[in-house]
Design a protein around this motif. Structure first.
Motif, mmCIF file in Angstrom:
data_model
loop_
_atom_site.group_PDB
_atom_site.id
_atom_site.type_symbol
_atom_site.label_atom_id
_atom_site.label_comp_id
_atom_site.label_asym_id
_atom_site.label_seq_id
_atom_site.Cartn_x
_atom_site.Cartn_y
_atom_site.Cartn_z
ATOM 1 N N ILE A 54 24.744 10.717 -3.040
ATOM 2 C CA ILE A 54 26.102 10.509 -3.574
ATOM 3 C C ILE A 54 27.097 10.721 -2.421
ATOM 4 O O ILE A 54 26.987 11.685 -1.671
ATOM 5 N N HIS A 55 28.042 9.789 -2.295
ATOM 6 C CA HIS A 55 28.971 9.843 -1.152
ATOM 7 C C HIS A 55 30.294 9.182 -1.513
ATOM 8 O O HIS A 55 30.423 8.574 -2.582
ATOM 9 N N ARG A 56 31.251 9.321 -0.601
ATOM 10 C CA ARG A 56 32.527 8.590 -0.711
ATOM 11 C C ARG A 56 32.577 7.608 0.449
ATOM 12 O O ARG A 56 32.425 8.009 1.597
ATOM 13 N N ASP A 57 32.849 6.336 0.171
ATOM 14 C CA ASP A 57 32.890 5.346 1.257
ATOM 15 C C ASP A 57 34.091 5.542 2.181
ATOM 16 O O ASP A 57 34.044 5.165 3.354
ATOM 17 N N ASP A 58 35.180 6.119 1.663
ATOM 18 C CA ASP A 58 36.389 6.176 2.505
ATOM 19 C C ASP A 58 36.288 7.225 3.609
ATOM 20 O O ASP A 58 37.186 7.334 4.435
ATOM 21 N N GLN A 68 33.198 9.369 -5.753
ATOM 22 C CA GLN A 68 31.803 9.664 -5.407
ATOM 23 C C GLN A 68 30.888 8.672 -6.133
ATOM 24 O O GLN A 68 31.069 8.391 -7.320
ATOM 25 N N HIS A 69 29.903 8.170 -5.407
ATOM 26 C CA HIS A 69 28.999 7.154 -5.958
ATOM 27 C C HIS A 69 27.770 7.024 -5.055
ATOM 28 O O HIS A 69 27.714 7.645 -3.979
ATOM 29 N N GLY A 70 26.829 6.169 -5.433
ATOM 30 C CA GLY A 70 25.668 5.877 -4.584
ATOM 31 C C GLY A 70 24.776 4.868 -5.292
ATOM 32 O O GLY A 70 24.867 4.686 -6.514
HETATM 33 FE FE LIG Z 1 28.847 3.494 -0.916
#
Ligand SMILES: [Fe+2]
Ligand SMILES: O=C(O)CCC(=O)C(=O)O
Length: 294
Positions: free
Chosen positions: A119-123, A191-193
């Motif tokens: 799980i991460h944040r792209d920004d 947050q996503h993945g």
């Molecule tokens: Fe991503």
């Protein structure tokens, strides 16, 4: 249990943007017709066949990724200028810039057996804190149906308002389950993945993200898309690739609007044009007048 809000394609922009403000993500159902889904799948199929799996702890080991989609797929070109998508980008990104551009294009085919991505944040690719506006926004177009089993994107609704260090607990994580032809939009701070693919078939989705016009693009579109084919694109898409000046004077070529490179109007004749925001022009005019008066 957390859930992603899904809306019909006829839903008005204010409603979609309100959901995104609150949740940080939304699914718009059935934006592409079945024919468009088939077309984009066919355009990308030979590229996926030729592509090896990724080999990295972030990108995965049983996942294929393709970039440069604006060059590879005419359907991706029309997806990039979809009015609902641009309605979202106008609402969020124009709070932080005077014009935005495409950040990256990436088709992601998660193969059977790939575990869930971290799980991460792209920004975080943009190395500064910017709590007052979003720096980038993602669209994920489902080419296959996105299911819990085949790895529909994990998202953490509401996490765009959390402190950076807060870690999502399992009950706060849900999935962007949607039919092929739908689009999941999420804010860069959410947050996503990628999900785990526990099915027997690959899950294919297309990410096209957009970022503030004064930030570097994750995928340099000038290099990713040959200028000869860009000449044939609608102007809105040309501008999204980066052929524009972000006022004041950011991105000009030979002191001119770089769109002139596509139209043949750009002349290397030393003619420098100013690209100034309307609101600073009176101040500059006043300054000049004061010099004359002195
Ligand atoms: Fe991503
Ligand atoms: O494949 C997905 O569903 C999301 C992938 C993702 O978030 C990424 O690679 O940054």
């Amino acid at each position: 249990m957390a859930e992603v809000v899904s809306v019909k394609p006829s839903t008005g922009m204010p409603v979609i943007n309100e959901i995104l403000e609150k949740e940080g993500c939304v699914v718009i159902e059935d934006v592409l017709s079945p024919n468009e889904v088939r077309a984009v799948a066919a355009e990308l199929a030979p590229h996926f066949e030729a592509a090896p799996n990724c080999a990295g702890d972030f990108y995965g080991y049983v996942t294929k990724r393709l970039s440069g989609l604006i060059a590879k797929s005419s359907t991706c070109r029309s997806m990039a200028i979809n009015p609902a998508v641009l309605g979202v980008m106008d609402h969020f990104l124009l709070k932080g810039c005077r014009g935005y551009h495409l950040n990256l294009t990436q088709a992601i085919q998660i193969g059977p057996g790939e575990p869930a991505q971290v799980i991460h944040r792209d920004d975080l690719m943009f190395n500064f804190t910017h709590p007052e506006f979003e720096a980038m926004i993602n669209t994920m177009w489902a080419v296959d149906d996105f299911t819990q089993e085949n790895g529909a994107t994990h998202v953490v609704p509401g996490s765009h308002t959390w402190p950076l260090e807060r870690i999502a607990q399992p009950h706060e994580i849900t999935q962007g389950v949607m039919k092929a032809g739908s689009v999941l939009i999420w804010l860069g701070s959410l947050q996503h993945g990628g999900g785990a693919n526990r099915s027997k078939r690959p899950r294919t989705g297309i990410v096209q993200s957009y970022c503030l016009g004064w930030l570097r693009q994750a995928e340099p579109q000038f290099l990713a898309v040959p200028v000869e084919i860009v000449r044939e694109f609608p102007e809105r898409l040309q501008r999204l690739l980066g052929y524009f000046v972000h006022e004041p004077n950011l991105g000009s070529l030979e002191g001119q609007d770089p769109i002139g490179l596509l139209t043949g109007k750009l002349k290397v004749d030393g003619h420098f044009q100013e690209f100034l925001p309307e609101e600073v022009k009176p101040m500059l005019a006043e300054y000049r007048a004061s010099l004359k008066a002195a």
